[in-house]
Write an enzyme that holds these catalytic residues in place. Structure first.
Site, PDB file in Angstrom:
ATOM      1  N   ASN A  12       0.855  -1.179   0.000  1.00 39.14           N
ATOM      2  CA  ASN A  12       0.000   0.000   0.000  1.00 39.14           C
ATOM      3  C   ASN A  12       0.904   1.247   0.000  1.00 39.14           C
ATOM      4  O   ASN A  12       1.666   1.460   0.944  1.00 39.14           O
ATOM      5  CB  ASN A  12      -0.902  -0.046   1.242  1.00 39.14           C
ATOM      6  N   HIS A  15       0.977   6.127   1.831  1.00 44.04           N
ATOM      7  CA  HIS A  15       1.699   7.073   2.695  1.00 44.04           C
ATOM      8  C   HIS A  15       2.882   7.736   2.014  1.00 44.04           C
ATOM      9  O   HIS A  15       3.405   8.726   2.528  1.00 44.04           O
ATOM     10  CB  HIS A  15       2.031   6.421   4.031  1.00 44.04           C
ATOM     11  N   HIS A  48      -5.575   3.792  -1.839  1.00 41.12           N
ATOM     12  CA  HIS A  48      -6.927   4.187  -1.421  1.00 41.12           C
ATOM     13  C   HIS A  48      -7.214   5.606  -1.922  1.00 41.12           C
ATOM     14  O   HIS A  48      -6.564   6.557  -1.485  1.00 41.12           O
ATOM     15  CB  HIS A  48      -6.959   4.138   0.116  1.00 41.12           C
ATOM     16  N   ARG A  50      -9.313   8.302  -1.338  1.00 44.57           N
ATOM     17  CA  ARG A  50     -10.300   8.736  -0.339  1.00 44.57           C
ATOM     18  C   ARG A  50     -11.110   9.907  -0.862  1.00 44.57           C
ATOM     19  O   ARG A  50     -10.659  10.650  -1.737  1.00 44.57           O
ATOM     20  CB  ARG A  50      -9.580   9.165   0.948  1.00 44.57           C
ATOM     21  N   ARG A  54      -6.676  12.545   0.579  1.00 48.33           N
ATOM     22  CA  ARG A  54      -5.497  12.770   1.427  1.00 48.33           C
ATOM     23  C   ARG A  54      -4.345  11.831   1.064  1.00 48.33           C
ATOM     24  O   ARG A  54      -3.214  12.069   1.440  1.00 48.33           O
ATOM     25  CB  ARG A  54      -5.856  12.639   2.903  1.00 48.33           C
ATOM     26  N   GLU A  75      -8.536   0.671  -3.273  1.00 49.50           N
ATOM     27  CA  GLU A  75      -9.442   0.712  -2.122  1.00 49.50           C
ATOM     28  C   GLU A  75     -10.402   1.866  -2.319  1.00 49.50           C
ATOM     29  O   GLU A  75      -9.988   2.981  -2.666  1.00 49.50           O
ATOM     30  CB  GLU A  75      -8.643   0.920  -0.834  1.00 49.50           C
ATOM     31  N   THR A 106      -8.444   3.554   8.260  1.00 49.83           N
ATOM     32  CA  THR A 106      -9.652   2.719   8.203  1.00 49.83           C
ATOM     33  C   THR A 106      -9.749   1.943   9.509  1.00 49.83           C
ATOM     34  O   THR A 106      -8.981   1.022   9.755  1.00 49.83           O
ATOM     35  CB  THR A 106      -9.583   1.780   6.985  1.00 49.83           C
ATOM     36  N   GLU A 156     -11.095  -9.272   2.556  1.00 51.74           N
ATOM     37  CA  GLU A 156      -9.840  -8.943   3.234  1.00 51.74           C
ATOM     38  C   GLU A 156     -10.169  -8.735   4.709  1.00 51.74           C
ATOM     39  O   GLU A 156     -11.045  -7.935   5.046  1.00 51.74           O
ATOM     40  CB  GLU A 156      -9.210  -7.680   2.637  1.00 51.74           C
ATOM     41  N   HIS A 195      -3.707  -4.540   7.574  1.00 46.40           N
ATOM     42  CA  HIS A 195      -3.839  -3.393   8.477  1.00 46.40           C
ATOM     43  C   HIS A 195      -2.961  -3.593   9.709  1.00 46.40           C
ATOM     44  O   HIS A 195      -3.146  -4.538  10.470  1.00 46.40           O
ATOM     45  CB  HIS A 195      -5.268  -3.119   8.948  1.00 46.40           C
TER      46      HIS A 195
END
Ligand code: PXP
Length: 244
Positions: A12, A15, A48, A50, A54, A75, A106, A156, A195
């Site tokens: 992922n 970030h 993701h 969003r 962000r 996502e 999340t 998931e 996660h």
């Protein structure tokens, strides 16, 4: 040759985008991270989009798809806006996640059981477009049964509670995830997990034989600050392989 029991690693890269967005410019570019993940043997890119953008931005989706041949797992919240974007870009997979504007990350899984009537349209439309639909849920029988009713090919499991727990509580969380993975697989659903996974807590999760894929982001990008992304992905890959 890859072992048939090889656990896929989806990285992922949100970030990287979070750091880029802190200054509003183009650096560091999440696409560059995706290229590194591809080079070091990552199996997929997860990102993701969003509502508040962000993490990745709209334009990043096509840029990631053009830059690497790795499957993109997008996502997304169950909203019309995101559905339209997913149908336009046709990522390999779409993972439907709950999304709250005020949350830092999340926080829990989708309540697929309570949201059946909302989710059914998303699962059907994405699936009809050839996108592999995944539901990000808690490792609970009730949620897996809801995923079966919805016809989702993938679930998931949210591993956040496992990642935060300690001692006996962690063992219980691990058992919950293992039981849920077995139940999903028995019903023809491919189980994934993610996660809060780190070098320290990934091994027992990676050892769950039915899990086909882990999606890991924040920790890897954090480690990359100190070691670089390449060694960070390689180390996670090694730990996952050793667990099998
Ligand atoms: N899987 C899903 C569905 C997510 O939403 C996230 C990010 O919240 C992750 C995996 C990766 O979690 P983390 O960044 O904590 O590794």
């Amino acid at each position: 040759m890859a072992s048939p029991n090889r656990l896929r690693l989806g990285v992922n890269i949100d970030h990287v985008a979070t750091v880029r967005n802190a200054r509003g410019g183009d650096h560091p570019d999440p696409v560059r991270a995706a290229e590194i993940v591809a080079r070091v043997g990552g199996d997929g890119i997860t990102a993701h989009l969003r509502e508040d953008r962000r993490h990745i931005r709209d334009a990043d989706i096509a840029r990631i798809q053009e830059a690497t041949a790795l499957p993109l797992n997008l996502e997304m919240a169950a909203t019309d806006e995101m559905l339209e974007i997913a149908l336009r870009h046709r990522p390999h997979a779409a993972c439907i996640v709950p999304e709250k504007r005020e949350e830092r990350t999340t926080e829990g899984g989708l309540d697929a059981a309570a949201m059946h009537n909302t989710l059914v349209r998303y699962v059907d439309r994405l699936g009809a477009a050839g996108i592999r639909v995944s539901l990000f849920i808690e490792p609970e029988a009730r949620q897996i049964e809801a995923a079966i009713r919805l016809g989702a090919p993938v679930v998931e499991f949210h591993t956040g509670a496992y990642a935060l727990a300690e001692g006996e509580e962690r063992t219980q969380e691990l058992t919950r995830i293992a039981n849920a993975a077995a139940l999903a697989a028995k019903n023809g659903i491919e189980p994934h997990a993610g996660h809060g996974l780190t070098y320290d807590n990934v091994t027992p999760i990676a050892a769950i034989p039915q899990l086909a894929e882990l999606n890991i982001g924040h920790y890897l990008i954090g480690e990359a600050i100190f070691t670089g992304l390449e060694p960070a992905v390689r180390r996670m890959r090694e730990l996952m392989d050793e667990a099998r």
